[in-house]
Design a protein around this motif. Structure first.
Motif, PDB file in Angstrom:
ATOM      1  N   UNK A 104      -2.427  -1.680   3.753  1.00  0.00           N
ATOM      2  CA  UNK A 104      -1.192  -2.390   4.034  1.00  0.00           C
ATOM      3  C   UNK A 104      -1.438  -3.652   4.846  1.00  0.00           C
ATOM      4  N   UNK A 105      -2.302  -3.557   5.835  1.00  0.00           N
ATOM      5  CA  UNK A 105      -2.629  -4.731   6.651  1.00  0.00           C
ATOM      6  C   UNK A 105      -3.371  -5.784   5.824  1.00  0.00           C
ATOM      7  N   UNK A 106      -4.268  -5.306   4.954  1.00  0.00           N
ATOM      8  CA  UNK A 106      -5.017  -6.246   4.108  1.00  0.00           C
ATOM      9  C   UNK A 106      -4.090  -6.982   3.157  1.00  0.00           C
ATOM     10  N   UNK A 107      -3.107  -6.265   2.594  1.00  0.00           N
ATOM     11  CA  UNK A 107      -2.153  -6.891   1.678  1.00  0.00           C
ATOM     12  C   UNK A 107      -1.309  -7.934   2.403  1.00  0.00           C
ATOM     13  N   UNK A 108      -0.832  -7.584   3.590  1.00  0.00           N
ATOM     14  CA  UNK A 108      -0.028  -8.539   4.359  1.00  0.00           C
ATOM     15  C   UNK A 108      -0.847  -9.770   4.731  1.00  0.00           C
ATOM     16  N   UNK A 109      -2.098  -9.549   5.119  1.00  0.00           N
ATOM     17  CA  UNK A 109      -2.972 -10.657   5.501  1.00  0.00           C
ATOM     18  C   UNK A 109      -3.282 -11.548   4.301  1.00  0.00           C
ATOM     19  N   UNK A 110      -3.591 -10.932   3.144  1.00  0.00           N
ATOM     20  CA  UNK A 110      -3.925 -11.705   1.942  1.00  0.00           C
ATOM     21  C   UNK A 110      -2.721 -12.501   1.462  1.00  0.00           C
ATOM     22  N   UNK A 111      -1.527 -11.926   1.593  1.00  0.00           N
ATOM     23  CA  UNK A 111      -0.315 -12.594   1.114  1.00  0.00           C
ATOM     24  C   UNK A 111       0.039 -13.812   1.948  1.00  0.00           C
ATOM     25  N   UNK A 112      -0.403 -13.833   3.193  1.00  0.00           N
ATOM     26  CA  UNK A 112      -0.066 -14.964   4.072  1.00  0.00           C
ATOM     27  C   UNK A 112      -1.240 -15.918   4.283  1.00  0.00           C
ATOM     28  N   UNK A 113      -2.368 -15.643   3.629  1.00  0.00           N
ATOM     29  CA  UNK A 113      -3.559 -16.475   3.826  1.00  0.00           C
ATOM     30  C   UNK A 113      -3.525 -17.711   2.937  1.00  0.00           C
ATOM     31  N   UNK A 114      -4.028 -18.815   3.452  1.00  0.00           N
ATOM     32  CA  UNK A 114      -4.151 -20.043   2.671  1.00  0.00           C
ATOM     33  C   UNK A 114      -5.514 -20.149   1.991  1.00  0.00           C
ATOM     34  N   UNK A 115      -6.416 -19.237   2.312  1.00  0.00           N
ATOM     35  CA  UNK A 115      -7.767 -19.260   1.748  1.00  0.00           C
ATOM     36  C   UNK A 115      -7.883 -18.153   0.699  1.00  0.00           C
ATOM     37  N   UNK A 116      -7.791 -18.527  -0.578  1.00  0.00           N
ATOM     38  CA  UNK A 116      -7.794 -17.532  -1.653  1.00  0.00           C
ATOM     39  C   UNK A 116      -9.101 -16.759  -1.732  1.00  0.00           C
ATOM     40  N   UNK A 117     -10.215 -17.430  -1.480  1.00  0.00           N
ATOM     41  CA  UNK A 117     -11.513 -16.746  -1.541  1.00  0.00           C
ATOM     42  C   UNK A 117     -11.596 -15.657  -0.480  1.00  0.00           C
ATOM     43  N   UNK A 118     -11.167 -15.967   0.737  1.00  0.00           N
ATOM     44  CA  UNK A 118     -11.195 -14.977   1.805  1.00  0.00           C
ATOM     45  C   UNK A 118     -10.232 -13.825   1.508  1.00  0.00           C
ATOM     46  N   UNK A 119      -9.062 -14.172   0.955  1.00  0.00           N
ATOM     47  CA  UNK A 119      -8.078 -13.142   0.627  1.00  0.00           C
ATOM     48  C   UNK A 119      -8.630 -12.173  -0.418  1.00  0.00           C
ATOM     49  N   UNK A 120      -9.342 -12.706  -1.422  1.00  0.00           N
ATOM     50  CA  UNK A 120      -9.945 -11.856  -2.459  1.00  0.00           C
ATOM     51  C   UNK A 120     -10.987 -10.935  -1.842  1.00  0.00           C
ATOM     52  N   UNK A 121     -11.851 -11.484  -1.002  1.00  0.00           N
ATOM     53  CA  UNK A 121     -12.895 -10.663  -0.384  1.00  0.00           C
ATOM     54  C   UNK A 121     -12.287  -9.533   0.462  1.00  0.00           C
ATOM     55  N   UNK A 122     -11.252  -9.873   1.221  1.00  0.00           N
ATOM     56  CA  UNK A 122     -10.604  -8.882   2.073  1.00  0.00           C
ATOM     57  C   UNK A 122      -9.970  -7.773   1.239  1.00  0.00           C
ATOM     58  N   UNK A 123      -9.205  -8.163   0.230  1.00  0.00           N
ATOM     59  CA  UNK A 123      -8.516  -7.160  -0.587  1.00  0.00           C
ATOM     60  C   UNK A 123      -9.499  -6.319  -1.394  1.00  0.00           C
ATOM     61  N   UNK A 124     -10.506  -6.963  -1.998  1.00  0.00           N
ATOM     62  CA  UNK A 124     -11.504  -6.234  -2.787  1.00  0.00           C
ATOM     63  C   UNK A 124     -12.165  -5.149  -1.932  1.00  0.00           C
ATOM     64  N   UNK A 125     -12.550  -5.524  -0.729  1.00  0.00           N
ATOM     65  CA  UNK A 125     -13.258  -4.592   0.149  1.00  0.00           C
ATOM     66  C   UNK A 125     -12.394  -3.386   0.495  1.00  0.00           C
TER      67      UNK A 125
END
Length: 408
Positions: free
Chosen positions: A76-97
């Motif tokens: 849940x925290x990863x989804x919220x963080x990825x949804x508000x991130x401006x860095x798509x590459x970082x968001x992908x890495x976070x969610x994938x992990x």
């Protein structure tokens, strides 16, 4: 029901869900609250009532559990963080992990995380990863047995398959999505988008009678649709008519779509619609270069405001084709060279058409035998992929190029 998420976490989750579905605040608020109230919910300055929460879950097509405080697990925290991130590459890495590590999560939250991950891969142009995520999303939807999720996942999977050139499988998946729609009462947007992807695949695979029939059915209910969906339908039907050589009808629909979609209703769609119109004008016979150039100029202005790297890449593809149609071979070759490294990120159709263009230049520069041989191979590649329309376009393009080459 368990305790609802505290603000601002509730608002972040709500905004992420709305944006992932491509809905405006007005569309979500309609019939349940004012747009201003929804805006305050998303900003974290108001708390939802039970009635408001029920309305939101119905409009977004999600279970109420996605808003529960217990959902703020690692995923849940990863989804919220990825949804508000401006860095798509970082968001992908976070969610994938986190998605790979947290297998015991609530299925609805896992579904939303995979959906967000697919969107991020689409923005980055990592098509194989998007396809893989869409397959996983479809499997999860079937496990959950939620028709809305099944239709959305299969619509996405069909689009991904079409983009990489898997036309036959794409058509089967799209038909399954439309069949589910026929058996269930689902949101209009899900129903229409499932039908749109089926129309697109049917037209590419040469099933023009079916594509035209389904397109006309959608055109018959277009006045009942919202502005954004109406534009998408007009765009799709115009595409079908171009492939049936009905250029007058296609032009009328394109102009209507361009005129009816205000930029404030969705600037990204406004941009994509102009890029699509430019591409379609260049596929007409004769090529409508002036109209294509006009749409490209309008799109460039929007690109500076909302364009992603993928949108810039799509524009570069169209500029390459436009330069060639203007017979500026030097400019077309220079633009093609800029795109060489990006070819794997393009859709199957765009990649093949660009390689055809490269060999058209080769023919016109004097290496006729090599150019013709390469274009013939590309036509056969399209035929092997069951993309009948693309193959037909390539053979026609080769004939035109040889005629140009024979001119004084």
């Amino acid at each position: 029901m368990a305790e609802v998420l505290e603000q601002p976490s509730f608002g972040q989750q709500l905004k992420a869900l709305r944006q992932e579905r491509g809905l405006s605040q007005a569309q979500v608020a309609e019939g349940g609250m004012s747009t201003a109230y929804l805006s305050r919910l998303e900003s974290g300055t108001r708390r939802p009532t039970v009635k408001i929460l029920t309305h939101l879950t119905e409009r977004l097509g999600v279970p109420s559990s996605v808003f529960e405080a217990t959902q703020m697990s690692p995923l849940g925290r990863a989804l919220a963080s990825a949804s508000s991130s401006d860095d798509n590459d970082d968001a992908v890495r976070l969610l994938e992990e986190v998605v790979r590590a947290e297998r015991g999560e609530d299925l609805s939250l896992r579904w939303l995380s995979l959906w967000k991950l697919a969107q991020l891969h689409a923005k980055l142009g990592t098509r194989q990863q998007e396809l893989s995520t869409a397959r996983e999303l479809t499997e999860l939807s079937d496990r959950m047995g939620v028709p809305t999720f099944q239709v959305r996942a299969r619509t996405l999977l069909a689009r991904c398959l079409r983009a990489v050139g898997e036309i036959e499988e794409s058509r089967v998946v799209a038909q399954m999505a439309v069949s589910t729609v026929a058996d269930q009462v689902l949101p209009v947007s899900d129903t229409v988008r499932a039908q749109l992807v089926l129309i697109s695949v049917e037209s590419e695979s040469g099933m023009m009678a079916e594509a035209r029939s389904h397109a006309e059915q959608l055109l018959g209910v277009i006045e009942e649709l919202g502005t954004v969906l109406r534009a998408e339908v007009l765009w799709a039907v115009a595409n079908v008519r171009i492939r049936q050589n009905d250029y007058t009808g296609a032009s009328e629909l394109l102009e209507r779509a361009l005129d009816e979609l205000p930029s404030h209703d969705g600037l990204i769609l406004w941009l994509r619609l102009r890029l699509a119109a430019c591409s379609l004008y260049l596929q007409m016979t004769p090529r409508r270069v002036a109209e294509a150039r006009r749409c490209l100029e309008e799109a460039e202005r929007a690109l500076d405001l909302v364009g992603s790297p993928l949108h810039r890449q799509e524009m570069l593809v169209i500029k390459t084709h436009l330069a060639f149609q203007q017979r500026d071979l030097e400019q077309a070759r220079a633009l093609y060279d800029q795109l060489k490294d990006a070819l794997p990120q393009l859709t199957f159709r765009d990649r093949v058409r660009l390689e055809v263009l490269s060999n058209q230049i080769l023919i016109l520069e004097g290496d006729r035998d090599t150019g013709v041989r390469n274009v013939e191979e590309l036509a056969r590649e399209a035929e092997d992929a069951s993309n009948i329309h693309l193959a037909s376009e390539i053979w026609r393009t080769l004939a035109e190029t040889l005629a140009w080459d024979s001119e004084p």
